[in-house]
Write a protein that holds these residues in place. Structure first.
Motif, PDB file in Angstrom:
ATOM      1  N   ARG A 145       0.844  -1.192   0.000  1.00  0.00           N
ATOM      2  CA  ARG A 145       0.000   0.000   0.000  1.00  0.00           C
ATOM      3  C   ARG A 145       0.882   1.246   0.000  1.00  0.00           C
ATOM      4  O   ARG A 145       1.823   1.349   0.805  1.00  0.00           O
ATOM      5  N   GLN A 165      -0.235  -7.825  -4.564  1.00  0.00           N
ATOM      6  CA  GLN A 165      -1.359  -6.911  -4.746  1.00  0.00           C
ATOM      7  C   GLN A 165      -0.878  -5.514  -4.425  1.00  0.00           C
ATOM      8  O   GLN A 165      -0.213  -5.291  -3.410  1.00  0.00           O
ATOM      9  N   ASP A 167      -1.777  -1.310  -4.113  1.00  0.00           N
ATOM     10  CA  ASP A 167      -2.851  -0.338  -3.901  1.00  0.00           C
ATOM     11  C   ASP A 167      -2.232   1.033  -3.690  1.00  0.00           C
ATOM     12  O   ASP A 167      -1.313   1.196  -2.879  1.00  0.00           O
TER      13      ASP A 167
END
Length: 633
Positions: A145, A165, A167
């Motif tokens: 993140r 992932q 973000d």
């Protein structure tokens, strides 16, 4: 009962400067009630149940040299829950700075970031610009993140591969001359794209880096080597983005990819060529030079491509602009959905491409030069066996290359143009094209096919729900010349209105040399307001013309039969209805020239016909015209 404390004297410094002096405390003691005191001068706490509890009125720890384990100390939260300091600190995420990174944009933070990624499953880069100075891979099954105000810079020649992932906020988070790849989701804003209305910033580099960043994110041969997430996606934001060079999208040989916007209308994502645009198409889906390496499908959804006056851009959306010798096809159909293209000389171009679906698209000219504009062009033109277009579906779409009511402004405009040519017979062609529930408005010509120099156009189907409306001249116009071929054209359930004077709604012509046109099937179509020919067939073999309704305009030319067969053989015309808008408007329903043969015209009816149902100038006994009916009124 009192007990003396081991510490008898503690220096006390008074704060008042004028009265500053050293005083000795009385002996320490634990009183019968458990109070820990130095006489009556100072109370430190209480002794209770074998525990010593220190509760000074004020505790002040001064200086950096203070040490000691305070992890077990507790504090009460606003909710009334007692938490240890260690427990509360454990709730806070570790940051790169906790691993020794400085994230000042200049120091090498690679090792610290890698240590953080290895240690945690969810990583937060909270502030600063963290520098990657070596090739680095962040593995899958992690969450990275980027908080507001934080970013990553990658050195030139270095690659940051993110399998995790990822973000980040909708703003720039990547910089530097290095490469980022492996992302399953990428946003051009992460590389600095700007979409504010009226801006002149060139966002093409950011769009290109976003697309390229999704490469290698999938590996079907080794799923464990794939990045976290679904198929690779490039997400276009809401705004107006200038592209000064083509945005090149190369479908992958390992995975599909999707380019997705927020919508194709005013609140959506608009891509525009700069005034100084250089290149061919604004958005280009590039091919590969090996036919034996099929690409996976690409999906384009929910955005618009708008031309600007004087940009120099020729095409809005180009499939395989490299043309002959390059290939673009895959095991599944690529999809273009809810994409609108405005004001280009050629809205959409498809070359040497297969397995492609256009769904709810629009190619429209509202501004700029309207003459010679083309909504979509399919081209199979080039060296032998290196240029083919096939398995293309167009549905629920609109083509408006000239949305005006003045025919003089729409000269040579075409909704859909198919071109096929080559140097060797039977090699290059356009084939297996289906058009359904699609509207063609305003253009001089609707669907046009041109096969020349050995080119082939095969298996074209205009399915029910297709409509031609406006000031058109030739709504469906196919021609084969030289040694070319046009085969298997099917029009079923198509609606036509208002052809211009001296124009033909359907024209199928094979002329010159050994050109061939066969297998034409025209069934159950509506023609409204036809002023001249509804159908002209020349050099066609294997024609079926059945169940069509032709409504003539009151200003129809009186010298023409609505349907003419010239040099045509092996044809049938049955169950058709002609209704002229005024009595004796047309001389016949059908006209047959002397060169036609082997045909049957039967069970047709006409109203407003002067002379009879059929004018048969052919002397061939194979032309049969039984049981037709016509009347003046």
């Amino acid at each position: 009962m009192m007990r003396c404390l081991a510490v008898l004297l503690v220096p006390l410094v008074l704060a008042a400067p004028a009265l500053a002096q050293t005083k000795a405390l009385p002996p320490g003691e634990i009183r019968a009630n458990g109070d820990i005191t130095f006489g009556n001068a100072l109370k430190l706490g209480k002794r209770d149940a074998g525990k010593t509890i220190i509760t000074p009125d004020t505790l002040q720890i001064l200086g950096p040299g203070s040490t000691g384990d305070v992890s077990g100390m507790s504090a009460t939260t606003k909710a009334g829950t007692a938490r240890t300091l260690l427990g509360k600190l454990a709730d806070l995420p570790l940051t790169p700075q906790d691993m020794g990174a400085t994230c000042n944009g200049t120091a090498d933070d690679t090792a610290a970031l890698n240590s953080l990624v290895a240690y945690l499953s969810e990583i937060v880069i909270a502030k600063g610009t963290c520098r990657i100075a070596a090739d680095t891979t962040w593995p899958k099954n992690k969450i990275i993140r980027i908080a507001a105000g934080a970013s990553i810079t990658v050195d030139a020649g270095k690659t940051l591969t993110i399998r995790s992932q990822f973000d980040a906020p909708f703003r720039q988070v990547f910089s530097g001359a290095g490469t980022v790849r492996g992302l399953r989701l990428a946003k051009p804003e992460w590389w600095g794209a700007q979409g504010a209305f009226g801006n002149t910033f060139d966002s093409q580099p950011a769009f290109q880096k976003a697309y390229d960043a999704t490469r290698i994110s999938s590996d079907p041969t080794d799923p464990t080597n794939a990045s976290d997430g679904t198929i690779p996606v490039v997400e276009i934001g809401s705004g107006f983005y200038n592209l000064c060079r083509p945005w090149d999208l190369r479908p992958y040989t390992t995975a599909p990819v999707e380019v997705r916007g927020p919508g194709s209308n005013n609140s959506g994502g608009w891509l525009k060529p700069c005034a100084a645009f250089t290149g061919y198409g604004v958005v280009q889906i590039r091919g590969i030079p090996k036919a034996e390496d099929p690409t996976y499908y690409i999906r384009l959804t929910d955005f618009s491509i708008h031309n600007v006056r004087g940009s120099g851009a020729t095409v809005g959306l180009a499939f395989n602009p490299d043309g002959a010798g390059y290939y673009l096809y895959g095991p599944a159909k690529s999809l273009v959905e809810n994409v609108q293209v405005y004001d280009f000389p050629v809205g959409i171009e498809v070359q040497n491409t297969g397995t492609l679906v256009f769904d709810r698209i629009a190619s429209i000219v509202n501004d700029g030069v309207k003459t010679d504009s083309i909504g979509m062009r399919m081209r199979a033109v080039g060296a032998d066996n290196t240029a083919n277009v096939g398995e293309v579906s167009i549905r629920d779409s609109r083509f408006v290359p000239c949305p005006v009511t003045n025919a003089n402004q729409c000269t040579n405009t075409t909704g859909l143009l198919m071109e096929a040519s080559g140097t060797q017979a039977g090699v290059n062609g356009v084939a297996a094209v289906t058009i359904s529930a699609t509207a063609f408005y305003g253009s001089n010509s609707g669907v046009v096919g041109r096969a020349t120099n050995n080119g082939i156009i095969n298996d074209i189907w205009l399915a029910p729900g297709t409509q031609f409306d406006g000031i058109g001249c030739s709504y469906v116009d196919f021609k084969a010349t030289g040694t070319s071929k046009v085969n298997n054209i099917n029009l079923t359930g198509v609606y036509h209105t208002a052809t211009a004077p001296n124009c033909t709604a359907h024209s199928f012509v094979a002329e010159g040399g050994s050109s061939l046109m066969r297998g034409i099937f025209i069934s159950n179509n509506w023609f409204i307001g036809i002023t001249s020919r509804a159908g002209n067939f020349f050099g066609v073999s294997g024609l079926t013309y059945t169940g069509n309704q032709i409504h003539g305009d009151a200003n129809s030319q009186t010298g023409f039969a609505p349907v003419a067969f010239s040099n045509t053989k092996d044809f049938t015309a049955t169950g058709n209805v002609l209704i002229a808008d005024s009595a004796a408007t047309v001389p016949y329903i059908f006209e047959v020239t002397p060169s036609s043969s082997f045909g049957i015209i039967s069970n047709n009816v006409g109203r407003g016909v002067r002379n009879g149902a059929v004018k048969n100038d052919s002397t061939a006994p194979s032309i049969l015209t039984p049981t037709n009916y016509s009347a003046v009124n």
